[in-house]
Design an enzyme around this catalytic site. Structure first.
Site, PDB file in Angstrom:
ATOM      1  N   CYS A   2      80.593  36.840  21.333  1.00 45.96           N
ATOM      2  CA  CYS A   2      81.401  37.253  20.058  1.00 45.96           C
ATOM      3  C   CYS A   2      80.708  37.843  19.071  1.00 45.96           C
ATOM      4  O   CYS A   2      79.290  38.252  19.105  1.00 45.96           O
ATOM      5  CB  CYS A   2      81.580  35.602  19.611  1.00 45.96           C
ATOM      6  SG  CYS A   2      82.456  34.636  20.863  1.00 45.96           S
ATOM      7  N   GLY A  28      83.607  41.300  21.754  1.00 47.07           N
ATOM      8  CA  GLY A  28      84.816  40.629  22.133  1.00 47.07           C
ATOM      9  C   GLY A  28      86.136  41.110  21.798  1.00 47.07           C
ATOM     10  O   GLY A  28      86.227  41.398  20.882  1.00 47.07           O
ATOM     11  N   ASN A 102      78.751  32.711  16.871  1.00 40.07           N
ATOM     12  CA  ASN A 102      78.433  33.653  18.065  1.00 40.07           C
ATOM     13  C   ASN A 102      77.208  32.825  18.636  1.00 40.07           C
ATOM     14  O   ASN A 102      76.165  32.430  18.203  1.00 40.07           O
ATOM     15  CB  ASN A 102      77.927  34.910  17.638  1.00 40.07           C
ATOM     16  CG  ASN A 102      77.494  35.922  18.670  1.00 40.07           C
ATOM     17  OD1 ASN A 102      76.595  36.606  18.519  1.00 40.07           O
ATOM     18  ND2 ASN A 102      77.782  35.717  19.973  1.00 40.07           N
ATOM     19  N   GLY A 103      77.413  32.675  19.942  1.00 44.22           N
ATOM     20  CA  GLY A 103      76.264  32.003  20.974  1.00 44.22           C
ATOM     21  C   GLY A 103      76.847  30.900  21.638  1.00 44.22           C
ATOM     22  O   GLY A 103      78.083  30.654  21.684  1.00 44.22           O
ATOM     23  N   CYS A 237      67.744  37.641  22.773  1.00 41.31           N
ATOM     24  CA  CYS A 237      68.069  37.806  23.821  1.00 41.31           C
ATOM     25  C   CYS A 237      67.995  39.251  24.095  1.00 41.31           C
ATOM     26  O   CYS A 237      68.334  40.387  23.656  1.00 41.31           O
ATOM     27  CB  CYS A 237      69.827  37.547  23.793  1.00 41.31           C
ATOM     28  SG  CYS A 237      70.637  38.332  25.255  1.00 41.31           S
ATOM     29  N   TYR A 243      71.969  45.749  27.372  1.00 41.21           N
ATOM     30  CA  TYR A 243      73.299  46.085  27.604  1.00 41.21           C
ATOM     31  C   TYR A 243      74.362  45.802  26.573  1.00 41.21           C
ATOM     32  O   TYR A 243      75.194  46.742  26.116  1.00 41.21           O
ATOM     33  CB  TYR A 243      73.745  45.518  28.885  1.00 41.21           C
ATOM     34  CG  TYR A 243      75.199  45.173  29.024  1.00 41.21           C
ATOM     35  CD1 TYR A 243      76.042  46.278  29.595  1.00 41.21           C
ATOM     36  CD2 TYR A 243      76.087  44.293  28.693  1.00 41.21           C
ATOM     37  CE1 TYR A 243      77.534  46.359  29.743  1.00 41.21           C
ATOM     38  CE2 TYR A 243      77.552  44.248  28.769  1.00 41.21           C
ATOM     39  CZ  TYR A 243      78.146  45.213  29.354  1.00 41.21           C
ATOM     40  OH  TYR A 243      79.574  45.236  29.720  1.00 41.21           O
ATOM     41  N   SER A 284      77.071  52.314  29.397  1.00 38.48           N
ATOM     42  CA  SER A 284      75.930  51.455  28.952  1.00 38.48           C
ATOM     43  C   SER A 284      74.582  52.223  29.751  1.00 38.48           C
ATOM     44  O   SER A 284      73.551  51.732  29.123  1.00 38.48           O
ATOM     45  CB  SER A 284      76.184  50.160  29.610  1.00 38.48           C
ATOM     46  OG  SER A 284      76.607  50.268  31.152  1.00 38.48           O
ATOM     47  N   ASP A 347      72.658  49.960  33.694  1.00 38.80           N
ATOM     48  CA  ASP A 347      71.699  49.169  32.832  1.00 38.80           C
ATOM     49  C   ASP A 347      71.395  47.684  33.882  1.00 38.80           C
ATOM     50  O   ASP A 347      70.451  47.240  33.702  1.00 38.80           O
ATOM     51  CB  ASP A 347      72.516  48.916  31.713  1.00 38.80           C
ATOM     52  CG  ASP A 347      73.753  48.254  32.022  1.00 38.80           C
ATOM     53  OD1 ASP A 347      73.705  46.875  31.850  1.00 38.80           O
ATOM     54  OD2 ASP A 347      74.817  48.961  32.170  1.00 38.80           O
ATOM     55  N   CYS A 383      73.416  32.902  32.058  1.00 36.96           N
ATOM     56  CA  CYS A 383      73.090  32.982  31.007  1.00 36.96           C
ATOM     57  C   CYS A 383      73.573  31.505  30.235  1.00 36.96           C
ATOM     58  O   CYS A 383      74.694  31.387  30.400  1.00 36.96           O
ATOM     59  CB  CYS A 383      73.454  34.082  30.022  1.00 36.96           C
ATOM     60  SG  CYS A 383      72.943  33.826  28.236  1.00 36.96           S
ATOM     61  N   CYS A 434      64.239  36.300  24.924  1.00 39.59           N
ATOM     62  CA  CYS A 434      64.541  35.532  26.171  1.00 39.59           C
ATOM     63  C   CYS A 434      64.712  36.555  27.393  1.00 39.59           C
ATOM     64  O   CYS A 434      65.334  37.613  27.018  1.00 39.59           O
ATOM     65  CB  CYS A 434      65.602  34.663  25.855  1.00 39.59           C
ATOM     66  SG  CYS A 434      66.469  33.970  27.373  1.00 39.59           S
ATOM     67  N   CYS A 437      67.528  35.256  32.253  1.00 39.22           N
ATOM     68  CA  CYS A 437      68.344  35.447  33.496  1.00 39.22           C
ATOM     69  C   CYS A 437      67.696  36.690  34.331  1.00 39.22           C
ATOM     70  O   CYS A 437      68.083  36.733  35.565  1.00 39.22           O
ATOM     71  CB  CYS A 437      69.621  36.148  32.912  1.00 39.22           C
ATOM     72  SG  CYS A 437      69.362  37.594  31.774  1.00 39.22           S
TER      73      CYS A 437
HETATM   74  S1  SF4 Z   1      69.509  34.254  29.579  1.00 42.09           S
HETATM   75 FE1  SF4 Z   1      69.528  36.623  29.642  1.00 42.09          FE
HETATM   76  S2  SF4 Z   1      71.437  37.011  28.627  1.00 42.09           S
HETATM   77 FE2  SF4 Z   1      71.085  35.120  28.476  1.00 42.09          FE
HETATM   78  S3  SF4 Z   1      70.147  34.726  26.467  1.00 42.09           S
HETATM   79 FE3  SF4 Z   1      68.459  34.933  27.890  1.00 42.09          FE
HETATM   80  S4  SF4 Z   1      68.173  37.311  28.061  1.00 42.09           S
HETATM   81 FE4  SF4 Z   1      69.851  36.992  27.148  1.00 42.09          FE
END
Ligand code: SF4
Length: 477
Positions: A2, A28, A102-103, A237, A243, A284, A347, A383, A434, A437
């Site tokens: 979002c 979104g 958002n999240g 993230c 992307y 992308s 990507d 994710c 993070c 994924c």
């Molecule tokens: S798991 Fe991947 S998509 Fe989700 S917050 Fe972490 S880096 Fe981003």
């Protein structure tokens, strides 16, 4: 995923919010909404679809006041229906409030079950609504204290805006998963998911909100609070950079386009190949392909033409639409590709179905060989923090080796950016990130909400069966 946008202290708050949401449309496309406040009451308008289709001049004119928040939504928890469209509004004994989130919250299902057990009735299937209920039930005094109390109970990712009758409050989770920036416009304040929204309205970028920070803007004054326990580390993230975010945005003061280009350079060093041209999968893969081309010295060609009137296939919710989208979205330029050795830069690979079709298309246009290069590591896990990656068993890299994926998509060679390459490049960001994924190292356990999109506990049908926009009032009770 979002996008959120908020304005405090501007005579055309709803119009400015409309423009902000317009710039954030890539975050979104399922629904959008704006809530404005004139100090006495709040007015809300939400609808399904794109911002430009939902709002018109007459509608924006009916959203008066100097303060407003808005939201564009793509569902990662709860279905795509009008009742899940945000901002959510509620009337509390402290006055009307509206929330845009958002999240993704990883303990929303558990909290919801607990609240329902105590008699709460939810009107949506979105994880964000638990924040509204927690706020309404909080025993704290002011609305900002109630919000902080509510946010102290949720786990996971939130970049969130709350509008009261006279204040705009913005909060970011202690891990800092999702972006949120502060800007100034004509003496007022704006808060947005990305800086591209500030650019469109001519606002000045002030700073990013820090992880765990809450800002309260009331009567033109901004107050900063740090009410949450510190997270063990910051986990912005990294997929926003790879992307999701717009390339003209700066995230954590790092330009997204430049970051993607650098990933392409690293990719070229890690996976060189003899070829005649580097072709991006638009849009992308564009910046990474340019970086790959510059580093390798192989000419860059846009030999896959994109139809810009088709929505992103990655975020289409329906399997059939996604397959349809791949066919109509790109076309290969035979006159450029014929007889050539092609490096195709993308990507990321999610299910692999899109790349199979693109590789086939490039071959059918006469390419002699097709070498796929991916500017992120293999996506091996879902994710839990707000990006719509499918479940683990649908991710091609969770079950197949790189060589097996190469065969599956029909490429001559396949090279992914290494996790080490991503991490080294991400050191540019000067903040923690993070990459769960890609690494399977999840900073916040998924808990009960292992599969957040299956939060469909209720019927998602409007009482009157409609899916159109709705204009409602919320006043102090
Ligand atoms: S798991 Fe991947 S998509 Fe989700 S917050 Fe972490 S880096 Fe981003």
């Amino acid at each position: 995923m979002c996008g959120v946008f908020g304005v405090h202290g501007h005579p055309e708050a709803a119009h400015i919010t409309y423009l902000g949401l317009y710039a954030l449309q890539h975050r979104g496309q399922e629904s959008a909404g704006i809530v404005s406040s004139n100090g006495r009451e709040q007015l809300v308008y939400r609808g399904m679809g794109l911002v430009a289709d939902i709002f018109s001049e007459p509608i924006l004119t009916k959203l008066p006041g100097r303060h407003a928040i808005g939201h564009v939504r793509y569902s990662t928890a709860g279905g795509s229906t009008l009742r899940n469209a945000q901002p959510f509004c509620a009337t509390t004994d402290g006055g009307p409030v509206a929330i845009a989130h958002n999240g993704n919250l990883v303990n929303a299902v558990a909290i919801r079950r607990e609240l329902e057990g105590r008699g709460a009735i939810f009107s949506s299937t979105s994880d964000s609504e638990v924040i509204v209920h927690l706020l309404a039930r909080s025993r704290e005094g002011s609305l900002e204290d109630r919000l902080i109390d509510a946010l102290s109970r949720v786990k996971g990712a939130f970049s969130l805006l709350l509008l009261t009758d006279d204040a705009l409050i913005a909060a970011r989770d202690p891990w800092g998963f999702r972006p949120l920036v502060l800007g100034r416009l004509d003496g007022g304040f704006v808060v947005a998911s990305e800086t591209c929204a500030l650019d469109l309205i001519g606002a000045t970028y002030e700073r990013d909100l820090e992880p765990g920070e809450v800002i309260v803007i009331r009567r033109g004054r901004l107050r900063t609070l740090r009410p949450f326990a510190r997270a063990p580390r910051q986990t912005f993230c990294i997929f926003e950079h790879i992307y999701f975010a717009r390339p003209d945005s700066n995230l954590q003061q790092q330009n997204v386009y430049a970051f993607r280009k650098e990933l392409g350079r690293v990719l070229a060093r890690e996976h060189p190949v003899e070829a005649d041209m580097v072709v991006p999968v638009l849009d992308s893969g564009t910046a990474a392909a340019l970086g790959y081309a510059e580093e390798s010295g192989i000419p860059y060609e846009t030999a896959l033409i994109r139809n810009h009137y088709v929505r992103r296939t990655f975020i289409e919710p329906s399997q059939s639409i996604r397959h349809f989208g791949v066919k109509v979205k790109h076309n290969a330029v035979r006159g450029i590709l014929e007889g050539k050795r092609v490096v195709l830069v993308e990507d990321s690979i999610v299910r692999g179905t899109t790349l199979l079709k693109l590789v086939t298309m490039v071959r059918q246009a006469g390419a002699r060989s097709v070498h796929v290069r991916v500017s992120s590591p293999p996506t091996i896990g879902p994710c839990h923090y707000g990006i719509d990656t499918p479940s683990r068993d649908e991710l091609i890299a969770s079950t197949l080796s790189v060589e097996e994926i190469r065969r599956e998509i029909g490429a001559d060679t396949l090279g992914y950016l290494s996790l080490e390459g991503l991490r080294t490049t991400s050191a540019l960001l000067k903040q923690g990130f993070c990459d769960a994924c890609f690494s399977d190292e999840y900073p916040v356990p998924a808990g009960d909400d292992e599969s957040p999109p299956q939060l469909s506990l209720f019927h998602d049908v409007e009482p009157d069966g409609s899916e159109g926009g709705s204009l409602r009032r919320g006043g102090r009770s």
